[in-house]
Design an enzyme around this catalytic site. Sequence first.
Site, PDB file in Angstrom:
ATOM      1  N   LYS A  45       0.722  -1.107   0.009  1.00 40.97           N
ATOM      2  CA  LYS A  45      -0.103   0.122  -0.006  1.00 40.97           C
ATOM      3  C   LYS A  45       0.925   1.278   0.048  1.00 40.97           C
ATOM      4  O   LYS A  45       2.151   1.559   0.314  1.00 40.97           O
ATOM      5  CB  LYS A  45      -1.052   0.041   1.282  1.00 40.97           C
ATOM      6  CG  LYS A  45      -2.206  -0.735   0.861  1.00 40.97           C
ATOM      7  CD  LYS A  45      -3.179  -0.806   1.959  1.00 40.97           C
ATOM      8  CE  LYS A  45      -4.694  -1.311   1.542  1.00 40.97           C
ATOM      9  NZ  LYS A  45      -5.513  -1.236   2.688  1.00 40.97           N
ATOM     10  N   ARG A  78      -4.271  -9.515   4.583  1.00 43.40           N
ATOM     11  CA  ARG A  78      -4.807  -9.819   3.093  1.00 43.40           C
ATOM     12  C   ARG A  78      -3.554  -9.447   2.388  1.00 43.40           C
ATOM     13  O   ARG A  78      -2.780  -8.323   2.676  1.00 43.40           O
ATOM     14  CB  ARG A  78      -5.958  -8.740   3.016  1.00 43.40           C
ATOM     15  CG  ARG A  78      -6.496  -8.585   1.820  1.00 43.40           C
ATOM     16  CD  ARG A  78      -7.647  -7.591   1.583  1.00 43.40           C
ATOM     17  NE  ARG A  78      -8.207  -7.477   0.160  1.00 43.40           N
ATOM     18  CZ  ARG A  78      -7.738  -6.566  -0.756  1.00 43.40           C
ATOM     19  NH1 ARG A  78      -6.925  -5.832  -0.410  1.00 43.40           N
ATOM     20  NH2 ARG A  78      -8.371  -6.700  -1.876  1.00 43.40           N
TER      21      ARG A  78
END
Lengths: 290, 225
Positions: free
Chosen positions: A225, A259
């Site tokens: 991210k 995740r």
Amino acid sequence: MTPGVLRLGRHAFGPTERLVMAIVNRTPDSFYDRGATWQEDAALQRVHEVVAAGAQIVDIGGVPAAPGSTVDVEEELRRTLPFVAAVRAAYPDVVISVDTWRHEVARELCAAGADLINDSWGGWDPQLATVAAQAGVALVCSHAGGLAPRTRPYRVTYDDVMADVLRHTLTLAERAVVAGVDPARIIIDPAHDFGKNTRHSLEVTRRLDEMVATGWPVLVSLSNKDFVGETLDAPLEERLVGTLAATSVAAWLGARIFRAHNVTQTRHTLDMVSAIRGDLQPVRSVRGLA
Amino acid sequence: MITHAVLCPSAPLLLPELAGADRDAAAVREATETALRWLVDARPDLVAVVGVADRTASWPAHARADITRYGLAAPSPAATAPPTVGLAALLLDRVGSQGRLALQTVRHDAVREQCLALAADLAALADRVGLVVVADGSARRTLKAPGYLDPRAEPYDAAVEAAVRAGQLDDLARLDPALAEELMAPGWAALQVLAGAFAGVRPQSTVRYAEAPFGVGYLVATLHR
């Protein structure tokens, strides 16, 4: 509250089991894989690979988080519904998560075999919990800072970001219980980068134990991210090490679901943390014991 | 009288809860357990275990090795025996040994006469004694061995193996205890006890394992009159 058993599909996972949720995008434009699994055969091949690499959960999504071309309910279902059914047919046991914020989509996908609704957008659609309850599936209650789906944070501020995360996710979790979702199937997620700048995401990572202390199982979605990229000034393809460092810290602080794009590396990271914590024995150990 | 005997090593990796899924460890474990099962199946009146330690002593029959000392989170035994005999006792438990047990250590620098006398004492414990001799080979067999490579290690272990294989246990008397110490082969005194167990006879012998997969010589053998 003491962490308890987490139920996903027909499985029950104890508090010291650290689960990998593998990302499988049915999109032509998601930020990391850029359409690598847009074709159904490529997506199914990825499912084979991530299951073999030790993922317990596959997270299937048809809409990228970032703004872009419109994906309506019909198109989202066209991307995901046949695929969820195909994965269910190929893997009767694997936990299927569906990454959607829309209750209309979630309802169809649960009927096709999904076990978990992964709502990254913080309960934007209030009927999602009802669908989860009716289908008997699990639900992720996340914090997106009140942002609408597919929008980016813009000059977001918090008095105390973790306090806001706790307030919002716990409210969603309690609403889900009232709606009839099995409490053993409710998960909370701080949702890194969603409605947060990089320092906010670093702070929720640092203070993740406060979420764990609520007793609800905590999911983290850290993989490649922007908060990793900005922290290290690393482009997309160079964020794995930073992702795994954040994964280690989150695992140490008690997160239970991770995740991830990079399943093998995440599995190794989690197994290493589990072994350090004493929750997992080394696969082999002969050094000094001959 | 000692009717049956097993010769085996005392590597902690013989315990699967320590070694995990290591194939080489599994192979030496299987050979050791097969040998111990053979001994138990011979239904001796008593099983005596002998191995080296820092002193010559007998230990309570229920004492076991404390494997928590190798870093495993597990309950400690009610009574602790030194690693050599304590580990063999654990392995005996696992192959279903339930009869009388005597645990005996011999001081690592005991002289041969003391070892032979100890063998006679153990032989007198019952009419039919099954003996487990815990004796590790050299820990200097390879470059990656715990004690690094010593070229004399392989011939030393080979001499032990040859004597055992032939049932010529008197040949064990020719092993040099000073060399054994240099080669990190601590089983010298225990091997002399084995020789004493079959003094004056040539036992039938089967070598079941003789390798050094981790650079430590492991010899597993079964012997009987």
